[in-house]
Design an enzyme around this catalytic site. Structure first.
Site, short mmCIF file in Angstrom:
data_model
loop_
_atom_site.label_atom_id
_atom_site.label_comp_id
_atom_site.label_asym_id
_atom_site.label_seq_id
_atom_site.Cartn_x
_atom_site.Cartn_y
_atom_site.Cartn_z
N ASP A 7 40.86 13.48 56.47
CA ASP A 7 41.73 14.02 55.43
C ASP A 7 41.06 15.27 54.87
OD1 ASP A 7 43.74 14.01 53.30
OD2 ASP A 7 42.11 13.30 52.02
N ASP A 50 42.14 17.18 51.40
CA ASP A 50 42.04 17.29 49.94
C ASP A 50 41.23 16.13 49.35
OD1 ASP A 50 44.53 19.36 48.87
OD2 ASP A 50 44.54 18.67 50.93
#
Length: 298
Positions: free
Chosen positions: A89, A91
């Site tokens: 991922d 963010d």
């Protein structure tokens, strides 16, 4: 069957002392000597036991170590410990920010957008409609603003470059997969060194955001499907895959991976993941695979 218990501290706050190692061996009832991976930053010790006993052993060790700033994981010591496919991922995982919140801040809407982001990451609202709602608030934002946010506000989380470069050097395929936007994942993936990136595409007209995002949205299911598709494309066993994330939209991807790691994650994600990192930096994912610091590629 053999398990391996890994202890990891933050490089800025070494904490794997002789006392911590002695307590670890006592709690886990192992006669094996620890293998030091990096000074007082990381170590591991073999533990007799079946895979199904790993979560209970990890919980027991965390309780015994109490307030020590140490991450604990107990995992199988199998042939596929070093992974060949890595999905991350972006963010609040590979970078320290939520990109959409930073964009909203430039037009005075950060508090409103960040509140929606937080609820979505905690799993309190569905990701897809929450994304559409937030993107709509950005209508009219100039692309120059996106470039400025990347340049001035986006910071890489410590250890990320070393993590990706080390895995690449050892033959792993690395992918940045985000519920955010390609306008950000492209530059971030290049800075860190990922092979490729997947994310949502913002619709742009005449140099400004239209307030819409291309469908279908890259959310929880899409992240998992990306892992499965890449695993099949590369002809890998499920055990050869690694994923890391922090939010509810990462849960399916983390569950599908051979090793799913929650990094500074929301409570529900940390509780569900096979391993969690709360103290260490992103190089913790290398220690979990049995890499010693001497093997890192900076």
């Amino acid at each position: 069957m053999t398990l391996v218990a890994t202890l990891i501290a933050n490089p800025a706050r070494p904490a794997i002392t002789d006392a911590v190692l002695a307590e670890t061996r006592r709690v886990l009832a192992t006669g094996h000597q620890p293998r030091i991976l990096h000074g007082e930053v990381a170590a591991e010790v073999l533990v007799p036991g079946a895979p199904e006993s790993a979560p209970a052993l990890a919980a027991r060790l965390r309780a015994a170590l109490g307030d020590e700033p140490v991450d604990v994981a107990v995992l199988p010591a199998g042939a596929h410990r070093r992974k060949r496919l890595f999905l991350a991922d972006m963010d609040s995982t590979m970078i320290g920010q939520e990109c959409i919140d930073e964009l909203a801040d430039t037009i005075g809407l950060k508090d409103r957008v960040a509140a929606i982001t937080e609820r979505a990451m905690r799993g309190e609202v569905a990701f897809e409609p929450a994304l559409r709602e937030r993107v709509a608030l950005l209508k009219g934002l100039a692309l120059e603003t996106v470039a400025a946010v990347i340049e001035e506000r986006i910071t890489l989380n410590p250890g990320g470059r070393t993590l990706v470069r080390t895995m690449r050097a050892h033959g792993a395929h690395t992918v940045l997969v985000s519920g955010g936007f390609t306008l950000f994942t492209g530059p971030v993936a290049e800075r860190i060194g990922f092979h490729e990136h997947r994310a949502n595409r913002l619709i742009v007209a005449e140099g400004r955001l239209t307030g819409a995002v291309e469908e279908p949205i890259v959310g929880r299911d899409a992240k998992r499907e990306t892992l499965v598709a890449l695993r099949e494309r590369l002809g890998l066993d499920a055990a050869e895959t690694l994923a890391v994330g922090d939010g509810a939209n990462d849960l399916a991807m983390l569950a599908e991976a051979g090793l799913g790691v929650a990094y500074r994650a929301k409570p529900a994600v940390a509780a569900a993941a096979r391993a969690r990192v709360e103290h260490g930096d992103l190089t913790a994912l290398l220690y979990l695979q049995g890499y010693a610091a001497a093997e890192f590629v900076d």
